[in-house]
Write a protein that holds these residues in place. Structure first.
Motif, mmCIF file in Angstrom:
data_model
loop_
_atom_site.group_PDB
_atom_site.id
_atom_site.type_symbol
_atom_site.label_atom_id
_atom_site.label_comp_id
_atom_site.label_asym_id
_atom_site.label_seq_id
_atom_site.Cartn_x
_atom_site.Cartn_y
_atom_site.Cartn_z
ATOM 1 N N ASP A 119 0.724 -1.482 0.177
ATOM 2 C CA ASP A 119 0.091 0.016 0.319
ATOM 3 C C ASP A 119 0.842 1.635 0.247
ATOM 4 N N LYS A 120 0.515 2.193 0.273
ATOM 5 C CA LYS A 120 1.022 3.871 0.700
ATOM 6 C C LYS A 120 1.935 3.917 1.338
ATOM 7 N N GLN A 121 1.362 3.215 2.480
ATOM 8 C CA GLN A 121 3.254 3.369 3.138
ATOM 9 C C GLN A 121 4.565 1.577 3.377
ATOM 10 N N GLY A 122 4.142 0.844 1.964
ATOM 11 C CA GLY A 122 4.938 -0.454 1.746
ATOM 12 C C GLY A 122 4.193 -1.346 2.369
ATOM 13 N N GLN A 123 3.321 -1.550 2.964
ATOM 14 C CA GLN A 123 2.520 -2.436 4.417
ATOM 15 C C GLN A 123 2.207 -3.651 3.387
ATOM 16 N N ILE A 128 -12.354 -2.348 7.727
ATOM 17 C CA ILE A 128 -13.463 -1.490 7.157
ATOM 18 C C ILE A 128 -13.982 -2.269 5.771
ATOM 19 N N TYR A 129 -15.304 -1.455 5.071
ATOM 20 C CA TYR A 129 -15.891 -1.804 4.403
ATOM 21 C C TYR A 129 -16.314 -1.430 3.400
ATOM 22 N N THR A 130 -16.136 -1.802 1.779
ATOM 23 C CA THR A 130 -15.566 -1.516 1.217
ATOM 24 C C THR A 130 -16.514 -1.953 -0.625
ATOM 25 N N LYS A 147 -8.745 0.356 -4.100
ATOM 26 C CA LYS A 147 -7.761 0.607 -4.738
ATOM 27 C C LYS A 147 -7.141 2.163 -4.641
ATOM 28 N N GLN A 148 -8.312 3.012 -4.375
ATOM 29 C CA GLN A 148 -7.942 4.444 -4.120
ATOM 30 C C GLN A 148 -7.272 4.533 -2.524
ATOM 31 N N SER A 149 -7.703 3.074 -1.297
ATOM 32 C CA SER A 149 -7.443 3.378 -0.278
ATOM 33 C C SER A 149 -6.095 3.283 -0.689
ATOM 34 N N LEU A 150 -5.828 1.476 -0.951
ATOM 35 C CA LEU A 150 -4.980 1.448 -1.095
ATOM 36 C C LEU A 150 -3.467 1.828 -1.716
ATOM 37 N N GLY A 151 -3.418 2.604 -2.473
ATOM 38 C CA GLY A 151 -2.299 3.348 -3.768
ATOM 39 C C GLY A 151 -2.626 2.669 -5.190
ATOM 40 N N LEU A 197 -8.462 8.038 -8.371
ATOM 41 C CA LEU A 197 -7.183 7.739 -8.293
ATOM 42 C C LEU A 197 -5.587 8.421 -8.453
ATOM 43 N N ARG A 198 -6.072 9.027 -7.240
ATOM 44 C CA ARG A 198 -4.767 10.252 -6.840
ATOM 45 C C ARG A 198 -4.172 10.270 -5.205
#
Length: 541
Positions: free
Chosen positions: A169-173, A277-279, A286-290, A315-316
């Motif tokens: 993800d965005k933080q490398g997790q 987290i429900y989606t 994809k946006q949440s995970l980057g 996707l930002r």
């Protein structure tokens, strides 16, 4: 039972030597209670009545009969009692062992044995003895070998690919995906094999922060797990599975999921509840995970398109948005995140091809009181602060890392590597590195690794990778404090140093990648014994 066996062994030794079964009383002149600290031949009292041993030996061919009340042995020819038709003669030890066994039998069980039909136990002949194929040296290992059915089930689990590593993800997790549509049938699902397979598939990721994305669409009645099974599975997971899980995304949830949550809610911690987290959209996920791309099974993709009616999220902050935005806006020449290594070298003051932000991070993390931080690089820093620092650096603003949290600085370094336009170890080397497991001998591994790094990496990539490996070597030297061994560092940095063009790796690929990085970290002195570029390594030394 152990004490009974030892006493029986002692009795057998006495019989074999012809020694009297009842030793004479000690002389009155001797100390009846000798000191245990003195040298003497001391034998503790037997823990059972040994009067049976004083009975005369029977004639050959007679039968030993045991009374079920007082366990005394007599030699008769009657067949109305429980018998053991074996000549006793000099083999009185066997009769003794039979007494020990009878002593351990529950009284009610003995009464049933006495009233049951008489059974005789004959000594099998050599022809009747079943030959064993177990080897004496490793019989325990052979007895614990996995059966053919279990091996077949595990192969089926692997073939189904219901659990996969899909990137970071965005933080490398690391992100672990679980697909309900690919789960095995309930008869195979409700088993220890399934739980063990899940644990072994995830164990290399759960020692650090990680994320799970569960795709519920496609679950059928024949593979729907029972609530008791889910609870048992939850209890089987050790603390690292629960503590290091940062977020649990549930995609396309149904009533069944709500029911499961209702069942577990009262018995799980508040901290764990906050991770759920429900989606209802793949684009939202994809946006949440980057993530730029997300490969999912066709049933999941088709269902998502049906319920969302073509709705798409912007996707930002992803790599694709950065690349597409370059044609619409001019990036400042000071940008270091989300660009190529060549771009940084051409527009920033890089000493020996090392970007300024990388050198700043390494200098700070190399400080004695920082390098020993437990879980350095394993724990994620505050994402909002990382994002803020990233924006300042790209804008050309000066940042001071001395006041920043250690995990924020460590995450900033991982973010830089992850957001490079092309991975530091390049797309070209991806296929070769994922074949690392096929290099069986040390000679082959050493030769191939050196060839890949020295001959096929571009010069700037070689220098930066070498710089980072040397720095991680210093982290490893303090592993007694920071708990970061070469394997732990490889798990953290592997996905940030190389990835395929489609930006999604499988579990089968992440293993060889981590093993490759682990090997480089352990053998860096040999790999970089000859510096092919022979350049000044700068301030890092």
């Amino acid at each position: 039972m152990l004490s009974l066996f030892c006493c029986a062994q002692a009795a057998r030794a006495m019989l074999s030597k012809g020694a009297p079964l009842n030793p004479p009383m000690i002389d009155s002149t001797e100390d009846p209670h000798p000191s245990l600290s003195d040298w003497h031949d001391y034998e503790p009292n037997l823990e059972f009545d040994d009067t049976e041993l004083t009975h005369p030996s029977p004639e050959p061919g007679t039968t030993t009969v045991f009374d079920d009340i007082n366990y005394s042995g007599t030699f008769v020819s009657s067949s109305t009692h429980w018998q053991r038709s074996r000549p006793c003669g000099e083999d009185s030890f066997d009769s003794l062992m039979a007494l020990v066994v009878m002593h351990r039998i529950n009284r009610s069980e003995k009464e049933e044995l006495c009233t049951a039909q008489t059974s005789e136990f004959e000594i099998p002949s050599e022809d009747e003895i079943i030959k064993t194929t177990l080897e004496a040296d490793n019989y325990e290992e052979q007895l614990t070998m996995v059966g053919h059915d279990e091996n077949a089930i595990r192969k089926d689990f692997k073939r189904r690919k219901f659990i996969e590593f899909i990137g970071t993800d965005k933080q490398g997790q690391p992100i672990i995906a679980i697909y309900a549509c690919r789960l095995p049938e309930r008869k195979d699902l409700n088993s220890n094999i399934f739980i063990d397979f899940i644990i072994k598939s995830m164990e290399e990721f759960v020692q650090n922060d990680y994320i799970i994305a569960y795709f519920h669409q496609g679950m059928k009645d024949n593979n729907k797990p029972a609530l008791q099974f889910l609870w048992n599975s939850y209890k089987e997971l050790d603390r690292s599975f629960k503590k290091n899980l940062k977020k649990l995304y549930v995609v396309h949830s149904t009533t069944f999921i709500r029911m499961v949550w209702f069942f577990f809610k009262p018995i799980i911690s508040e901290k764990f509840k906050s991770k759920l987290i429900y989606t209802s959209s793949l684009d939202e996920l994809k946006q949440s995970l980057g993530l730029n791309t997300l490969k999912v099974p066709d049933p999941v993709k088709e269902f998502d398109e049906k319920i969302n009616n073509g709705t798409r999220y912007t996707l930002r902050g992803s790599k694709s948005s950065l690349k597409s935005s370059r044609s619409l806006e001019n990036l400042p020449k000071s940008a270091q995140f989300g660009v190529s290594l060549r771009f940084i070298i051409e527009n920033s003051a890089c000493l020996n091809c090392i970007p300024p932000i990388v050198r700043k991070c390494v200098d700070h993390l190399s400080l004695p009181d920082v390098v020993e931080t437990e879980g350095i690089f394993r724990r994620s820093g505050n994402y909002a602060r990382i994002k803020e620092l990233r924006a300042k650096i790209n804008a050309g603003d000066e940042v001071q890392l001395s006041s920043e949290d250690t995990h924020v600085v460590a995450s900033l370094l991982k973010t830089f590597l992850r957001e490079l336009e092309e991975p530091l170890l390049t797309y070209e080397l991806y296929e070769d590195i994922t074949q690392f497991g096929e290099w069986k001998t040390e000679e082959t591994r050493s030769r191939n690794v050196k060839q890949l790094l020295r001959e096929r990496l571009p010069e700037e990539n070689y220098e930066l990778f070498k710089y980072i490996v040397e720095f991680l070597g210093k982290i490893m030297e303090r592993k007694d404090f920071n708990k970061m061994t070469s394997s732990n560092l490889a798990i953290v940095f592997g996905p940030n140093l190389i990835w395929p063009k489609q930006e999604q790796m499988s579990l089968d690929e992440i293993g060889p990648i981590n093993a490759f990085i682990d090997y480089v970290l352990q053998h860096q002195d040999d790999i970089y014994f000859v510096d092919i570029n022979k350049k000044d390594r700068g301030a890092y030394d």
